[in-house]
Design a protein around this motif. Structure first.
Motif, PDB file in Angstrom:
ATOM      1  N   MET A   1       1.095  -1.207  -0.401  1.00  0.00           N
ATOM      2  CA  MET A   1       0.176   0.306   0.263  1.00  0.00           C
ATOM      3  C   MET A   1       1.287   1.423  -0.145  1.00  0.00           C
ATOM      4  O   MET A   1       2.079   1.376   0.518  1.00  0.00           O
ATOM      5  N   GLU A   5      -2.961   5.253   0.550  1.00  0.00           N
ATOM      6  CA  GLU A   5      -4.117   4.244   0.909  1.00  0.00           C
ATOM      7  C   GLU A   5      -3.787   4.040   2.346  1.00  0.00           C
ATOM      8  O   GLU A   5      -4.473   3.690   2.743  1.00  0.00           O
ATOM      9  N   TYR A  55      -0.005  -7.895  13.476  1.00  0.00           N
ATOM     10  CA  TYR A  55       0.343  -7.875  12.929  1.00  0.00           C
ATOM     11  C   TYR A  55       1.388  -9.258  13.490  1.00  0.00           C
ATOM     12  O   TYR A  55       1.672 -10.645  12.434  1.00  0.00           O
ATOM     13  N   THR A 122      -4.535  -8.357   9.012  1.00  0.00           N
ATOM     14  CA  THR A 122      -4.393  -8.712   6.883  1.00  0.00           C
ATOM     15  C   THR A 122      -2.955  -7.922   7.086  1.00  0.00           C
ATOM     16  O   THR A 122      -2.295  -8.612   6.195  1.00  0.00           O
ATOM     17  N   LEU A 123      -2.245  -6.633   7.650  1.00  0.00           N
ATOM     18  CA  LEU A 123      -1.329  -6.348   7.379  1.00  0.00           C
ATOM     19  C   LEU A 123      -0.191  -7.702   7.391  1.00  0.00           C
ATOM     20  O   LEU A 123       0.563  -7.169   5.767  1.00  0.00           O
ATOM     21  N   PHE A 125      -0.789 -10.527   6.350  1.00  0.00           N
ATOM     22  CA  PHE A 125      -0.558 -11.425   4.996  1.00  0.00           C
ATOM     23  C   PHE A 125      -0.146 -10.611   4.216  1.00  0.00           C
ATOM     24  O   PHE A 125      -0.307 -11.243   2.518  1.00  0.00           O
ATOM     25  N   LEU A 126      -0.207  -9.290   3.655  1.00  0.00           N
ATOM     26  CA  LEU A 126       0.204  -8.004   2.493  1.00  0.00           C
ATOM     27  C   LEU A 126       0.943  -8.084   2.483  1.00  0.00           C
ATOM     28  O   LEU A 126       2.106  -7.859   1.741  1.00  0.00           O
ATOM     29  N   GLU A 128       2.909  -5.788   4.879  1.00  0.00           N
ATOM     30  CA  GLU A 128       2.992  -4.609   4.697  1.00  0.00           C
ATOM     31  C   GLU A 128       4.555  -4.316   5.716  1.00  0.00           C
ATOM     32  O   GLU A 128       4.417  -5.324   7.054  1.00  0.00           O
ATOM     33  N   ASP A 133       2.893   1.496   8.585  1.00  0.00           N
ATOM     34  CA  ASP A 133       1.659   2.215   8.581  1.00  0.00           C
ATOM     35  C   ASP A 133       1.273   2.438   9.501  1.00  0.00           C
ATOM     36  O   ASP A 133       0.660   3.109   9.569  1.00  0.00           O
TER      37      ASP A 133
END
Length: 187
Positions: A1, A5, A55, A122-123, A125-126, A128, A133
């Motif tokens: 991201m 975003e 995370y 979720t971050l 899994f991405l 990030e 962030d």
């Protein structure tokens, strides 16, 4: 991201803290910059910390957290909102809620940042950078919460006695909304 975003994500996550900050401002006698900063720091710090915690919890506890996060937020906001309504009912003018101490702010900060915990999962899994962030999300929440206190105080001066009632109702409604969203009843 990208940066934009993450800022937009931070704005979305900050909306509960913004609403609670307005409620805090509604019930204050006088806005002191120290109190505005304390409120903004609590909300900003928790919104920054919770994605990081989410995370690191990652997938091992995600089903457990998702199973109860809405109940925790609902219970905390309902209890706090109910107390504000009770104080309004007592109509004790000597009993103002300028309090921004640990016992007051911790439950509010936790209740409004539980969704950020899920975002942190979720971050993960991405893939990030959760520290970057989280810092952006916390900074956005800090600013929005500070503005919420000031906005709430402006309206609190006009509404005076009904401020506690309105603030309590808003907190309970936020808790109900969180619960209904997680139960799939409200989308």
């Amino acid at each position: 991201m990208g940066f934009l975003e993450v800022v937009i994500l931070g704005i979305g996550l900050a909306m509960d803290a913004f609403a609670v900050s307005i409620c805090k401002g509604l019930s204050m006698n006088k806005v002191k910059w120290k109190n505005v900063l304390i409120i903004a720091l609590y909300f900003g710090a928790f919104q920054a910390f919770m994605p990081m915690l989410g995370y690191f919890l990652g997938t091992s506890f995600s089903s457990f957290v998702k199973a109860i996060d809405h109940w925790i937020a609902f219970c905390l906001l309902t209890i706090i909102g109910g107390n504000m309504i009770r104080e309004w009912k007592d109509r004790d003018d000597d009993k103002k809620t300028d309090e921004v101490g640990f016992r007051t702010m911790l439950p509010l900060a936790v209740a409004t940042s539980i969704d950020a915990l899920a975002v942190g999962i979720t971050l993960a899994f991405l893939g990030e950078n959760v520290f970057w962030d989280g810092a952006i999300i916390g900074g956005v929440t800090f600013f929005i919460s500070g503005m919420g206190v000031l906005l709430g105080k402006k309206f609190g001066d006009r509404f005076q006695n009904t401020a506690k009632l309105l603030g309590g109702i808003v907190l309970i409604l936020i808790g109900v909304k969180i619960l209904l969203e997680h139960l799939g009843i409200w989308k």
